[in-house]
Design a protein around this motif. Structure first.
Motif, PDB file in Angstrom:
ATOM      1  N   LEU A   1      -2.386   3.757  10.757  1.00 37.12           N
ATOM      2  CA  LEU A   1      -2.194   4.428  12.040  1.00 37.12           C
ATOM      3  C   LEU A   1      -1.547   3.491  13.050  1.00 37.12           C
ATOM      4  O   LEU A   1      -0.648   3.887  13.802  1.00 37.12           O
ATOM      5  CB  LEU A   1      -3.529   4.948  12.583  1.00 37.12           C
TER       6      LEU A   1
ATOM      7  N   LYS B   1       2.109   3.177  12.242  1.00 38.40           N
ATOM      8  CA  LYS B   1       2.823   4.395  12.636  1.00 38.40           C
ATOM      9  C   LYS B   1       2.989   4.477  14.156  1.00 38.40           C
ATOM     10  O   LYS B   1       4.005   4.946  14.652  1.00 38.40           O
ATOM     11  CB  LYS B   1       2.098   5.652  12.121  1.00 38.40           C
TER      12      LYS B   1
ATOM     13  N   ILE C   1      -3.386   7.062  19.997  1.00 43.11           N
ATOM     14  CA  ILE C   1      -3.579   8.023  18.917  1.00 43.11           C
ATOM     15  C   ILE C   1      -5.081   8.143  18.658  1.00 43.11           C
ATOM     16  O   ILE C   1      -5.805   7.164  18.717  1.00 43.11           O
ATOM     17  CB  ILE C   1      -2.811   7.611  17.636  1.00 43.11           C
TER      18      ILE C   1
ATOM     19  N   LEU D   1      -8.072   9.890  16.005  1.00 39.22           N
ATOM     20  CA  LEU D   1      -8.324  10.499  14.704  1.00 39.22           C
ATOM     21  C   LEU D   1      -9.791  10.884  14.648  1.00 39.22           C
ATOM     22  O   LEU D   1     -10.670  10.088  14.959  1.00 39.22           O
ATOM     23  CB  LEU D   1      -8.005   9.515  13.571  1.00 39.22           C
TER      24      LEU D   1
END
Length: 148
Positions: free
Chosen positions: A12, A15, A24, A26
């Motif tokens: 992650l 990315k 980000i 999750l």
């Protein structure tokens, strides 16, 4: 129930850098993780056209850089982070001024979010100028090297 693995977190983070994301989140089952980029600001002193008193002249730095005098292809920082000339402290630099490089060679690394990212040269030629000091923070788009 499956846990969020370290490998998934590292993927992650990679990315995030590739897609230039700042945050980000999750959620997997009852677990939740949020990754956020630390944003560092660098201020640059601007020298205006007003006359400078004699007592301040010793502190004035020329605004002309060697980069402006050097001609050639410019290697640009692909991301923001800390610029390093060698793969680890005490190891030889990837390149020195005067070295010949080929397209595809690693010329430095940029550390971003605790991840080391190779900077690949797009040009073949001679390194005529290194424009950044080792350990300096760079922003995406900053000029790093001049290749002739």
């Amino acid at each position: 129930m499956e846990n969020i693995s370290l490998e998934l977190i590292e993927m992650l983070a990679k990315k995030m850098n590739e897609r230039e994301l700042n945050e980000i989140t999750l959620e997997k089952g009852d677990e939740k993780i949020t990754l956020k980029k630390e944003i560092k600001y660098i201020t640059k002193e601007v020298i205006n056209d007003k006359p400078i008193s004699k007592e301040k002249k010793g502190n004035v730095v020329s605004t002309k850089t060697s980069e402006e005098k050097a001609k050639g292809n410019i290697v640009i920082a692909p991301m923001s982070g800390t610029f390093y000339r060698s793969p680890a402290p005490g190891e030889p630099h990837f390149v020195q001024e005067g070295d010949e490089v080929n397209s595809g060679d690693v010329v430095c690394i940029i550390e971003a979010m605790k991840m080391m990212n190779d900077v690949i040269c797009k040009y073949s030629g001679k390194v005529v100028k290194i424009l950044v000091e080792n350990g300096e923070i760079v922003q995406k788009g900053d000029k790093l090297f001049v290749i002739e």
